[in-house]
Write a protein that holds these residues in place. Structure first.
Motif, PDB file in Angstrom:
ATOM      1  N   LEU B 345       9.080   8.169  -7.107  1.00  0.00           N
ATOM      2  CA  LEU B 345       9.512   9.238  -6.201  1.00  0.00           C
ATOM      3  C   LEU B 345      10.919   9.708  -6.534  1.00  0.00           C
ATOM      4  N   PHE B 346      11.804   8.758  -6.804  1.00  0.00           N
ATOM      5  CA  PHE B 346      13.180   9.160  -7.122  1.00  0.00           C
ATOM      6  C   PHE B 346      13.235   9.926  -8.435  1.00  0.00           C
ATOM      7  N   LEU B 347      12.509   9.425  -9.437  1.00  0.00           N
ATOM      8  CA  LEU B 347      12.568  10.122 -10.719  1.00  0.00           C
ATOM      9  C   LEU B 347      11.946  11.514 -10.605  1.00  0.00           C
ATOM     10  N   ALA B 348      10.869  11.608  -9.833  1.00  0.00           N
ATOM     11  CA  ALA B 348      10.263  12.932  -9.643  1.00  0.00           C
ATOM     12  C   ALA B 348      11.221  13.835  -8.873  1.00  0.00           C
ATOM     13  N   ALA B 349      11.884  13.264  -7.865  1.00  0.00           N
ATOM     14  CA  ALA B 349      12.887  14.044  -7.133  1.00  0.00           C
ATOM     15  C   ALA B 349      13.990  14.480  -8.091  1.00  0.00           C
ATOM     16  N   GLY B 350      14.356  13.562  -9.000  1.00  0.00           N
ATOM     17  CA  GLY B 350      15.367  13.908  -9.994  1.00  0.00           C
ATOM     18  C   GLY B 350      14.901  15.056 -10.874  1.00  0.00           C
ATOM     19  N   SER B 351      13.628  15.026 -11.199  1.00  0.00           N
ATOM     20  CA  SER B 351      13.066  16.097 -12.015  1.00  0.00           C
ATOM     21  C   SER B 351      13.142  17.431 -11.271  1.00  0.00           C
ATOM     22  N   VAL B 352      12.918  17.386  -9.947  1.00  0.00           N
ATOM     23  CA  VAL B 352      13.049  18.584  -9.125  1.00  0.00           C
ATOM     24  C   VAL B 352      14.493  19.068  -9.143  1.00  0.00           C
ATOM     25  N   ILE B 353      15.402  18.118  -8.899  1.00  0.00           N
ATOM     26  CA  ILE B 353      16.827  18.479  -8.842  1.00  0.00           C
ATOM     27  C   ILE B 353      17.278  19.047 -10.184  1.00  0.00           C
ATOM     28  N   HIS B 354      16.797  18.413 -11.255  1.00  0.00           N
ATOM     29  CA  HIS B 354      17.103  18.849 -12.614  1.00  0.00           C
ATOM     30  C   HIS B 354      16.588  20.279 -12.828  1.00  0.00           C
ATOM     31  N   ALA B 355      15.351  20.504 -12.347  1.00  0.00           N
ATOM     32  CA  ALA B 355      14.734  21.818 -12.534  1.00  0.00           C
ATOM     33  C   ALA B 355      15.503  22.889 -11.773  1.00  0.00           C
ATOM     34  N   LEU B 356      16.093  22.520 -10.634  1.00  0.00           N
ATOM     35  CA  LEU B 356      16.791  23.500  -9.802  1.00  0.00           C
ATOM     36  C   LEU B 356      18.297  23.418 -10.002  1.00  0.00           C
ATOM     37  N   SER B 357      18.729  22.841 -11.113  1.00  0.00           N
ATOM     38  CA  SER B 357      20.152  22.775 -11.464  1.00  0.00           C
ATOM     39  C   SER B 357      21.000  22.159 -10.365  1.00  0.00           C
ATOM     40  N   GLY B 358      20.515  21.053  -9.820  1.00  0.00           N
ATOM     41  CA  GLY B 358      21.374  20.300  -8.907  1.00  0.00           C
ATOM     42  C   GLY B 358      21.110  20.505  -7.429  1.00  0.00           C
ATOM     43  N   GLU B 359      20.168  21.376  -7.073  1.00  0.00           N
ATOM     44  CA  GLU B 359      19.893  21.610  -5.648  1.00  0.00           C
ATOM     45  C   GLU B 359      19.197  20.394  -5.045  1.00  0.00           C
ATOM     46  N   GLN B 360      19.682  19.947  -3.846  1.00  0.00           N
ATOM     47  CA  GLN B 360      19.055  18.798  -3.206  1.00  0.00           C
ATOM     48  C   GLN B 360      18.549  19.098  -1.801  1.00  0.00           C
ATOM     49  N   ASP B 361      18.865  20.272  -1.282  1.00  0.00           N
ATOM     50  CA  ASP B 361      18.432  20.619   0.069  1.00  0.00           C
ATOM     51  C   ASP B 361      16.989  21.100   0.016  1.00  0.00           C
TER      52      ASP B 361
END
Lengths: 497, 622
Positions: B345-361
């Motif tokens: 889950l964290f790595l996938a979340a990281g992949s999301v954050i990576h894809a959105l250039s750092g967005e976490q909200d």
């Protein structure tokens, strides 16, 4: 004669600058060479110890030049030489260089003298001599606006207890003379004499008070903030790294073994004072705005813990105390010197104005970081090894003391991390007046510090196995005292194992 | 074999040293090879040790290696010794196996970061410390590893050290962890002073001879240590803030491995907890409370990583419920599956954050299942696993815990755990629907991550799917049969797990589906643009029950206030106070020595007053 070598080399080193006039570079180089030679001699001494030298001097007065290198003194002698080497390497150009370097080495030589002497009068002479370089280094070579006042305070806080100390020493020798057959100031002979409790008590009080000032231990520390704050960081390193150890050393070497019943009697009260030192220093270090003062008060706290380990009156505590004296010397000297470089580069030591050093000088920050970690007691580095043994010894005597003292470990982590973060990390980037660059010599001098932090962390047995015989013999004296004098005030501690 | 297990430590230690020393001169590719390779080699050592252990008869599954004497405490030597048995090997496999995957992933995730080399040596350092923690053969080196992981965690939380929030979070984590270190140290002192030894074997064999009060105290101290490391209430406060670190760090340290050290400790020291039943029960209840408490907070968080952080706290609570009720195998099993799905889950979340250039909200995301389908699919697997939907891993391990609680008569704990399971399904699917469902809430150019990141995702997704089959309903229990010989080596044999409780399983499944259903109703069907929940309860949960504020007011502020008071006292009162007394006493001398400097006299007298106070105090000794 190997015992004498570090002492002789440091004394020669203290004299040499006086013949070199104003050639600042040559003076610094000569001081470096002599302190390096003294370090080599001290390290060889560790391999050759235990050793003793006994030269008769004025036999009628019981005076002899008795020097002893054993588990208790050898590491402190080596520490003194190492600290001196580092302090010289980290000192910059100064006015009147001859005097400065000469006084630094004189301070080292007199400290080594106190560590080696086993004749109380000879010890006293070195102890007194030590005050002169301290006074002059704080005063004439001071940095702060109030350095003269600070020096005066140091002088008074040194001279007044010295007077008490002399009275105590003479009284002790006179009281012991009938049993020995003649007046003697020799530790070996005095140790064999059993003094009545009443005599012991007040001699012990004078001893303890005089020695505790030097450490310092709360509430006798009022000279410390001024002396550490108004002097140069290099001098503060010397005071905290070396001078403070003479007080603790004298407690372990003289006060506790010579007056074991009194030590036992006063131990619980001294423990309370030690605990106050520990918490008081830690608490102030936690919030102080001045980075150097954070280090200064951390010393008050850490050395309070060493003192508590001594007061625990068992071999573990003493063993840990000697180990931690060495450790504290290593990291405190490095901390004062490294932070001193930041002070000089940034022109301020207020933590709020510092920050971001790590981005500018990664290597420097690395050294500062490992030193901070050693100081806060990270397992694997030297500070932890000493702390663990100390607390274990304290725990053995009183769980209550240990529970309170161990709180200092949490404080330690908090204030040292704060010190590092506010200096090296964070969003603010300090304006550097000059670059924070480690010269090759300074780098070379820092390496042994880091090596020792790691090495002692991994193999503290190298130190403790040499300290143990001495620690055990002192602990035996204390234990015997417990048998001859069933002290009522220890009963509250029924819980101890 | 004896000398081989130490290699598990040596490889990552060398990796850390090389990457730290040569880092600035190496290319990212070279650092990747060193960093990932070191952990992969360590994994191979762990596999070899596992094979070796499995080949031994169950009662002899133990590899011990004494390397040197660290120090002598009096007559007792403290050895640097390693111990690998069925408990520690499972942890070793996860640390190095999942660790290697996360290292690999980091090669892609951190590629743009100028601190690439620093990141890898610190990650390798963490692996060393964590392995030492689980491989230590005595309590002392457990402590060394214990503090070491705290340090590595500190480093990596504050990895971006110019961010004030990261620096503050790192310090908070370190200090809370030191509280745990201190508790562990005190427990070791108690063991040492009472038993004269700190090695596991001796301590466990002799623990029963201690008086009950001492046993309880040791167990309680060990639990405080465990709670600090494993973020149990109220020492959980550091973990959500630790999300300031790079996401792979959150996956490795703050989800899969380090935070489970407390579970390891309780499982390792089970003979101690077995002899301190009161403390064990407390552990279970604190675990239960934490599981529920953290789940309620996770419902109201908007930061994708914070939701996962609170879910970690909650899942750790489940593990403590298990080990607190002596269901060690169930606790270790849940550690194992959790390591898979939470790392995923964290790595996938990281992949999301990576894809959105750092967005976490999460409210600035949406519709990502189309933009980054592979990440979305693997995240869904992780979500299904943690929510307890069969046949994914979390279903089996969570059921093992809940069923055990119900069968063991712990109805209260079972009810708490079941409610928390429903909440878990709810907040995890809320997260999934908001991030991946609906359509994009803000403009973005999301792109799928490179293979170096997606391969670990797929591997972990597979493990999260099949990992649960180690234990199947109806009595097939590989974990139990693997651990039992190790558990029964010292003292009392823990109770066998009860047969599968089909009732508990059915209830858990219904509750989980209800959670998924409500998440769908609220967030999936309509895909709202903003959070539809509101009201005081929601604000209370969003404010994290205001525990941070409470701690700030009750502890941090008073401590800092007293510090500044003491500092002022030291500067003014103590100093000039002594001087004032000196003045009074000195009054008579004024006429006698009019020319002398006032300072000397004042200091002399103030000093004398100080000495007199000390002497007076000593004479009034207690």
């Amino acid at each position: 004669m190997l015992v004498l070598l570090p002492l002789i080399l440091l004394t020669l080193g203290a004299l040499a600058p006086l013949f070199l006039g104003r050639q600042a570079r040559a003076i610094r180089l000569v001081s470096l060479v002599f302190s390096a030679l003294a370090l080599v001699a001290a390290v060889v001494g560790i391999a050759q110890a235990p050793q003793q030298v006994n030269l008769p001097w004025l036999p009628a007065l019981g005076l002899s030049l008795s020097l002893q290198l054993d588990g208790l003194s050898m590491f402190l002698v080596a520490l003194t030489a190492l600290a001196t080497l580092a302090v010289v390497a980290f000192s910059d150009e100064t006015e009147r260089p001859a005097g400065y370097y000469s006084l630094i080495l004189l301070m080292a030589a007199t400290a080594v003298g106190t560590f080696l002497s086993t004749n109380l009068l000879v010890f006293y002479v070195f102890w007194e001599l030590m005050i002169i370089p301290g006074y002059l280094l704080i005063g004439t070579y001071g940095q702060g606006p109030d350095s003269r006042r600070a020096a005066l305070k140091f002088l008074v806080y040194s001279l007044v207890p010295s007077a008490f100390l002399l009275v105590a020493i003479v009284t002790l020798a006179v009281a012991a003379a009938p049993a020995i057959g003649h007046l003697s100031f020799n530790l070996d002979q005095l140790l064999a004499v059993h003094l009545p409790a009443a005599t012991q008590n007040w001699i012990f009080l004078l001893f303890a008070a005089s020695f505790m000032v030097k450490v310092p231990i709360w509430p006798l520390h009022a000279w410390m903030p001024d002396a550490y704050g108004e002097s140069r960081p290099q001098v503060a390193a010397m005071l905290s790294g070396v001078l403070s150890k003479t007080g603790l050393y004298a407690l372990i070497r003289f006060a506790f073994p010579l007056l074991p019943e009194a030590a036992r009697l006063f131990a619980p009260a001294l423990a309370v004072i030690a605990l106050i030192s520990i918490l008081y220093g830690a608490w102030i270090a936690l919030t102080h705005r001045d980075g150097r003062m954070v280090i200064a008060y951390s010393s008050l706290s850490h050395l309070g813990l060493v003192f508590l380990g001594v007061v625990a009156l068992n071999a573990l505590g003493l063993d840990g105390a000697v180990l931690q004296m060495l450790n504290h010397g290593i990291y405190a000297v490095a901390l004062f010197l490294l932070f001193g470089m930041v002070e000089e580069a940034a022109g301020t030591r207020l933590l709020a104005k510092l920050g971001g050093v790590a981005g500018r000088a990664a290597l420097f920050a690395g050294f500062l970081w490992i030193t901070v970690l050693a100081a806060l007691g990270l397992p694997g580095l030297n500070g932890f090894a000493g702390e663990f043994l100390l607390l274990l010894g304290i725990f053995r005597t009183s769980q209550v003391w240990a529970w309170i003292a161990i709180a200092a470990v949490i404080f330690s982590a908090a204030y040292f991390i704060r010190l590092f973060q506010l200096t090296a990390q964070g969003a603010t980037e300090v304006e550097l007046i000059r670059p924070l660059r480690l010269s090759p010599i300074r780098f070379a001098v820092l390496v042994p510090f880091v090596v020792l932090m790691v090495y002692i962390g991994f193999a503290p047995a190298q130190v403790t196995s040499r300290v143990q015989p001495v620690a055990q013999s002192i602990a035996r004296l204390e234990a015997r005292a417990a048998l001859t004098q069933p002290v009522g005030n220890y009963s509250w501690e029924a819980s101890r194992q | 074999m004896h000398s081989v297990i130490v290699l598990a430590l040596v490889f990552p230690a060398l990796g850390a040293l090389v990457a730290a020393w040569l880092g600035p001169r190496l290319s990212h590719r070279q650092i990747t090879w060193i960093g990932v390779g070191a952990v992969a080699l360590s994994f191979l050592v762990a596999v070899a040790a596992f094979v070796r252990l499995a080949s031994l008869p169950p009662a002899h599954r133990l590899i011990q290696d004494t390397l040197f004497i660290w120090n002598r405490a009096g007559a007792t030597p403290i050895h640097f010794s390693l111990l690998v048995d069925p408990i520690s090997i499972l942890f070793m496999l996860v640390i190095t196996g999942v660790g290697a995957l996360i290292h690999l992933y980091s090669a892609g995730y951190m590629d743009d970061d100028e601190g690439f080399g620093r990141f890898f040596w610190q990650m390798n350092l963490f692996i060393v410390a964590m392995l030492l923690l689980v491989m230590a053969g005595n309590f002392f080196f457990l402590l060394v590893g214990w503090a070491g992981v705290g340090l590595a965690s500190y480093f990596l939380i504050g990895f971006w050290y110019t961010r004030p929030t990261a620096v503050a979070a790192a310090k908070k984590a370190f200090v809370v962890n030191v509280v745990g270190d201190v508790a562990l140290t005190l427990a070791i002192f108690l063991l040492f002073v009472n038993l004269g030894h700190v090695s596991y074997q001796t301590v466990f064999r002799q623990f029963a001879i201690l008086p009950i009060a001492t046993r309880d105290l040791v167990a309680a101290l060990l639990f405080v240590a465990a709670a600090a490391k494993s973020a149990q209430f109220p020492l959980h406060i550091w973990l959500p803030d630790a999300m300031e670190g790079p996401t792979p760090v959150s996956a490795l340290i703050h989800a899969a491995t380090m935070v489970t050290a407390g579970v390891y400790l309780v499982a390792r020291a089970f003979p101690i907890f077995g002899l301190a039943p009161g403390v064990a029960t407390t552990i279970a209840w604190i675990g239960g409370f934490t599981a529920l408490f953290a789940a309620t907070i996770a419902i109201a968080q908007d930061d994708i990583k914070r939701v996962l952080a609170y879910s970690t706290v909650s899942q750790l609570g489940y593990m403590f419920m298990a080990v607190g009720t002596a269901a060690y195998a169930a606790g270790v099993f849940h550690f194992l599956t959790h390591a898979f799905f939470k790392a995923l889950l964290f790595l996938a979340a990281g992949s999301v954050i990576h894809a959105l250039s750092g967005e976490q909200d999460m409210w600035k995301m949406g519709g990502l299942r189309r933009a980054i389908p592979l990440t979305a699919a693997t995240f869904l697997v992780g979500t299904l696993a943690i929510s307890g939907i069969p046949p994914f891993a979390g279903f089996f391990s969570k059921d093992e815990i809940l069923g055990g609680l119900l069968s063991g008569g712990q109805v209260g704990l079972w009810a708490i755990g079941t409610v928390a399971a429903g909440l878990t399904a709810f907040y995890m699917f809320r997260l999934y629907f908001v991030v991946f469902g609906g359509s994009a809430r803000t403009k973005s150019h999301a792109h799928e991550s490179p293979a170096v990141m997606t391969v670990p995702l797929v591997v972990l997704a597979v493990l999260s799917t099949v990992g649960g089959f180690l234990v199947l309903p109806g009595g097939y229990n590989l974990i139990e049969s693997w651990l039992l010989p190790a558990l029964s080596r010292f003292g009392p044999i823990p109770p066998l797990p009860p047969p599968t409780n089909w009732g508990a399983m059915a209830v858990a499944l219904v509750v989980a589906l209800a959670g998924v259903g409500s998440a769908w109703a609220l967030y999936g069907r309509k895909a709202p643009a903003v959070e539809p929940l509101h009201g005081p309860v929601y604000r209370f949960l969003k404010g994290k029950w205001y525990i941070d504020e409470l701690g700030d007011w009750l502890i941090v502020r008073p401590v800092l206030w007293l510090g500044s008071v003491l500092e002022r006292f030291d500067r003014k009162a103590l100093d000039s106070g002594f001087n004032q007394i000196g003045h009074l006493v000195a009054g008579w001398g004024e006429s006698l020595r009019p020319t002398q400097s006032g300072y000397v006299r004042r200091y002399a007298l103030s000093f004398a007053v100080g000495v007199m106070l000390v002497v007076a105090f000593l004479s009034l000794r207690p």
